[in-house]
Design an enzyme around this catalytic site. Structure first.
Site, PDB file in Angstrom:
ATOM      1  N   SER A 188     102.802  12.638  90.955  1.00 27.93           N
ATOM      2  CA  SER A 188     103.250  11.703  90.166  1.00 27.93           C
ATOM      3  C   SER A 188     104.715  11.865  89.695  1.00 27.93           C
ATOM      4  O   SER A 188     104.984  12.984  88.752  1.00 27.93           O
ATOM      5  CB  SER A 188     102.303  11.400  89.002  1.00 27.93           C
ATOM      6  OG  SER A 188     102.971  10.748  87.940  1.00 27.93           O
ATOM      7  N   HIS A 239     103.414   9.165  93.968  1.00 26.56           N
ATOM      8  CA  HIS A 239     103.090   8.251  92.951  1.00 26.56           C
ATOM      9  C   HIS A 239     104.069   7.800  91.910  1.00 26.56           C
ATOM     10  O   HIS A 239     104.572   8.826  91.348  1.00 26.56           O
ATOM     11  CB  HIS A 239     101.697   9.082  92.343  1.00 26.56           C
ATOM     12  CG  HIS A 239     100.918   7.912  91.373  1.00 26.56           C
ATOM     13  ND1 HIS A 239     100.106   6.908  91.868  1.00 26.56           N
ATOM     14  CD2 HIS A 239     100.965   7.844  90.039  1.00 26.56           C
ATOM     15  CE1 HIS A 239      99.390   6.492  90.688  1.00 26.56           C
ATOM     16  NE2 HIS A 239      99.938   6.805  89.522  1.00 26.56           N
ATOM     17  N   ASP A 261     104.967   5.474  88.533  1.00 21.66           N
ATOM     18  CA  ASP A 261     104.158   5.211  87.557  1.00 21.66           C
ATOM     19  C   ASP A 261     105.138   4.115  86.973  1.00 21.66           C
ATOM     20  O   ASP A 261     106.300   4.535  86.004  1.00 21.66           O
ATOM     21  CB  ASP A 261     103.879   5.987  86.570  1.00 21.66           C
ATOM     22  CG  ASP A 261     102.740   6.987  87.027  1.00 21.66           C
ATOM     23  OD1 ASP A 261     101.569   6.123  87.244  1.00 21.66           O
ATOM     24  OD2 ASP A 261     103.043   8.250  87.220  1.00 21.66           O
ATOM     25  N   MET A 293     105.991   1.442  84.024  1.00 18.33           N
ATOM     26  CA  MET A 293     105.265   1.098  82.839  1.00 18.33           C
ATOM     27  C   MET A 293     106.474   0.216  81.836  1.00 18.33           C
ATOM     28  O   MET A 293     107.542   0.339  82.134  1.00 18.33           O
ATOM     29  CB  MET A 293     105.165   2.465  81.974  1.00 18.33           C
ATOM     30  CG  MET A 293     104.430   3.372  82.311  1.00 18.33           C
ATOM     31  SD  MET A 293     104.068   4.786  81.597  1.00 18.33           S
ATOM     32  CE  MET A 293     103.268   5.948  82.436  1.00 18.33           C
ATOM     33  N   HIS A 350     101.883   2.463  91.224  1.00 19.54           N
ATOM     34  CA  HIS A 350     101.062   2.038  89.987  1.00 19.54           C
ATOM     35  C   HIS A 350     101.626   1.247  88.837  1.00 19.54           C
ATOM     36  O   HIS A 350     102.401   1.702  87.934  1.00 19.54           O
ATOM     37  CB  HIS A 350     100.609   3.255  89.335  1.00 19.54           C
ATOM     38  CG  HIS A 350      99.489   3.147  88.393  1.00 19.54           C
ATOM     39  ND1 HIS A 350      99.026   4.370  87.763  1.00 19.54           N
ATOM     40  CD2 HIS A 350      98.974   2.357  87.697  1.00 19.54           C
ATOM     41  CE1 HIS A 350      98.279   4.005  86.716  1.00 19.54           C
ATOM     42  NE2 HIS A 350      98.086   2.787  86.665  1.00 19.54           N
ATOM     43  N   MET A 353     101.648  -0.539  85.569  1.00 17.94           N
ATOM     44  CA  MET A 353     101.189  -0.721  84.332  1.00 17.94           C
ATOM     45  C   MET A 353     102.023  -1.662  83.395  1.00 17.94           C
ATOM     46  O   MET A 353     102.538  -1.201  82.501  1.00 17.94           O
ATOM     47  CB  MET A 353     101.016   0.778  83.586  1.00 17.94           C
ATOM     48  CG  MET A 353     100.001   1.698  84.098  1.00 17.94           C
ATOM     49  SD  MET A 353     100.450   3.434  83.719  1.00 17.94           S
ATOM     50  CE  MET A 353     101.486   3.856  85.152  1.00 17.94           C
ATOM     51  N   MET A 369      91.374   5.470  86.347  1.00 15.73           N
ATOM     52  CA  MET A 369      92.145   6.403  85.607  1.00 15.73           C
ATOM     53  C   MET A 369      91.211   7.402  84.806  1.00 15.73           C
ATOM     54  O   MET A 369      89.989   7.026  84.505  1.00 15.73           O
ATOM     55  CB  MET A 369      92.652   5.408  84.427  1.00 15.73           C
ATOM     56  CG  MET A 369      93.702   4.516  84.694  1.00 15.73           C
ATOM     57  SD  MET A 369      95.069   5.361  85.485  1.00 15.73           S
ATOM     58  CE  MET A 369      95.689   6.332  84.483  1.00 15.73           C
ATOM     59  N   GLY A 394     102.139  11.467  80.739  1.00 15.61           N
ATOM     60  CA  GLY A 394     101.669  12.520  81.779  1.00 15.61           C
ATOM     61  C   GLY A 394     100.986  13.361  80.790  1.00 15.61           C
ATOM     62  O   GLY A 394     101.397  13.535  79.556  1.00 15.61           O
ATOM     63  N   GLY A 395     100.596  14.240  81.445  1.00 14.42           N
ATOM     64  CA  GLY A 395     100.222  15.612  80.690  1.00 14.42           C
ATOM     65  C   GLY A 395      99.028  15.506  79.523  1.00 14.42           C
ATOM     66  O   GLY A 395      98.791  16.490  78.667  1.00 14.42           O
ATOM     67  N   ASP A 430      93.655   9.462  88.769  1.00  7.20           N
ATOM     68  CA  ASP A 430      94.783   9.656  88.066  1.00  7.20           C
ATOM     69  C   ASP A 430      94.734  10.019  86.597  1.00  7.20           C
ATOM     70  O   ASP A 430      94.299   9.348  85.699  1.00  7.20           O
ATOM     71  CB  ASP A 430      95.564   8.437  88.222  1.00  7.20           C
ATOM     72  CG  ASP A 430      97.046   8.474  87.725  1.00  7.20           C
ATOM     73  OD1 ASP A 430      97.511   9.343  87.320  1.00  7.20           O
ATOM     74  OD2 ASP A 430      97.501   7.347  87.543  1.00  7.20           O
ATOM     75  N   GLY A 431      95.245  11.254  86.418  1.00  2.00           N
ATOM     76  CA  GLY A 431      95.331  11.593  85.269  1.00  2.00           C
ATOM     77  C   GLY A 431      94.500  13.256  84.803  1.00  2.00           C
ATOM     78  O   GLY A 431      93.408  13.320  84.934  1.00  2.00           O
ATOM     79  N   SER A 471     101.872  16.411  85.690  1.00  2.00           N
ATOM     80  CA  SER A 471     102.075  17.961  85.206  1.00  2.00           C
ATOM     81  C   SER A 471     101.325  18.884  85.987  1.00  2.00           C
ATOM     82  O   SER A 471     101.920  20.196  86.119  1.00  2.00           O
ATOM     83  CB  SER A 471     101.558  17.931  83.698  1.00  2.00           C
ATOM     84  OG  SER A 471     100.223  17.382  83.585  1.00  2.00           O
TER      85      SER A 471
HETATM   86  C1  DX5 Z   1      99.477   8.141  83.442  1.00  2.31           C
HETATM   87  C2  DX5 Z   1      99.954   7.956  84.834  1.00  2.31           C
HETATM   88  C3  DX5 Z   1      99.658   8.887  85.778  1.00  2.31           C
HETATM   89  C4  DX5 Z   1     100.524  10.584  85.113  1.00  2.31           C
HETATM   90  C5  DX5 Z   1      99.730  11.643  85.463  1.00  2.31           C
HETATM   91  O1  DX5 Z   1      99.585   6.689  82.792  1.00  2.31           O
HETATM   92  O2  DX5 Z   1      99.509   6.882  85.479  1.00  2.31           O
HETATM   93  O3  DX5 Z   1     100.067   8.870  86.929  1.00  2.31           O
HETATM   94  O4  DX5 Z   1     101.695  10.422  85.482  1.00  2.31           O
HETATM   95  O5  DX5 Z   1     100.029  12.665  85.044  1.00  2.31           O
HETATM   96  P1  DX5 Z   1      99.277  13.980  84.708  1.00  2.31           P
HETATM   97  O6  DX5 Z   1      98.710  14.612  85.923  1.00  2.31           O
HETATM   98  O7  DX5 Z   1     100.024  15.069  83.930  1.00  2.31           O
HETATM   99  O8  DX5 Z   1      98.172  13.555  83.907  1.00  2.31           O
HETATM  100 ZN    ZN Z   2      99.794   6.688  87.651  1.00  3.47          ZN
END
Ligand code: DX5
Ligand code: ZN
Length: 232
Positions: free
Chosen positions: A9, A34, A36, A38, A67, A69, A138, A145-146, A177-178, A200
């Site tokens: 990601s 991937h 993201d 948003m 993805h 969001m 999810m 992230g993180g 994911d996550g 992360s």
């Molecule tokens: C969160 C994202 C993820 C995120 C995952 O909303 O959809 O793709 O980047 O990050 P990690 O692996 O750090 O949880």
């Molecule tokens: Zn994602």
């Protein structure tokens, strides 16, 4: 058995050097990227749109997994497709006409996916499966992230994998994911995931070493077997 793919990601990457990061991911053996997206409404964070997807596109052969969001994702599907997205997923809560939106993604020639938040009923996936190439579960609340992996999601992966195998949809990918890192990826794969998103967990420290260790952990999990592993 179906190959388990790793999707870094880019949310955890250095946005000032995206082209370089994309090359590093490809060299390290990533299977897809991937991205993201948003909008600051559906989730409390803002990232990027089709312009950045299009800027990344010429730098890699890897499939781009977008993805979304965002609210009203149907309004920007064509723009993401034109920008070079290969996989496009939408959150069920963001779609008033989910069936139409999934059809629109496929009509654009892209792989269509639905995304379920950690407490969104799995029944959405059961109902939508014939319109989906993948289901993204999810394992954190979307937006950042993180975060920590939510352990209850493991059982959801297992239940969805059971359903897919039983109903003749074993070709449908389960993307998770996550909060996934080298230490917990094995249980996610044993539960039945076939696409692993990690931000992360891969970008903290050295990307290629993290990716290699994640690949090894996945190989060990697959070799160890398990009832929930996807069937060939
Ligand atoms: C969160 C994202 C993820 C995120 C995952 O909303 O959809 O793709 O980047 O990050 P990690 O692996 O750090 O949880
Ligand atoms: Zn994602």
């Amino acid at each position: 058995m179906q190959k388990v793919r790793i999707a870094p990601s880019l949310l955890s990457a250095d946005f000032a050097h995206l082209a370089q990061v994309v090359h590093q991911c490809e060299a390290a053996g990533a299977d897809l990227l991937h991205l993201d997206v948003m909008d600051g409404h559906f989730v409390p964070n803002l990232t990027f749109g089709p312009l950045v997807v299009g800027a990344i596109r010429p730098h890699t052969q890897l499939p781009l997994d977008c993805h979304l969001m965002v609210e009203h994702p149907e309004r920007s599907l064509a723009a993401f497709a034109e920008a070079g997205a290969d996989w496009i997923s939408v959150h069920v809560e963001a779609c008033v006409h989910l069936h139409r939106t999934l059809q629109a993604i496929r009509t654009l020639g892209k792989r269509a996916g639905i995304v379920l938040n950690p407490l969104t009923p799995l029944e959405y996936a059961y109902e939508a499966v014939s319109q989906c190439d993948f289901v993204l579960l999810m394992s954190v609340n979307p937006g950042f992230g993180g975060q920590e992996f939510i352990p209850e999601v493991l059982r959801r992966i297992e239940r969805l994998r059971e359903f897919l195998e039983r109903e003749g949809y074993s070709h449908v990918d389960i993307e998770v994911d996550g909060g996934i890192h080298v230490g917990n990826v094995a249980e996610v794969v044993r539960a039945g995931a076939t696409v692993i998103v990690s931000g992360s967990g891969l970008f903290r420290g050295e990307l290629s070493a993290n990716l290699r260790r994640m690949r090894e952990a996945i190989a060990a999990a697959v070799a160890g077997g398990g009832d929930m592993l996807p069937q060939p």
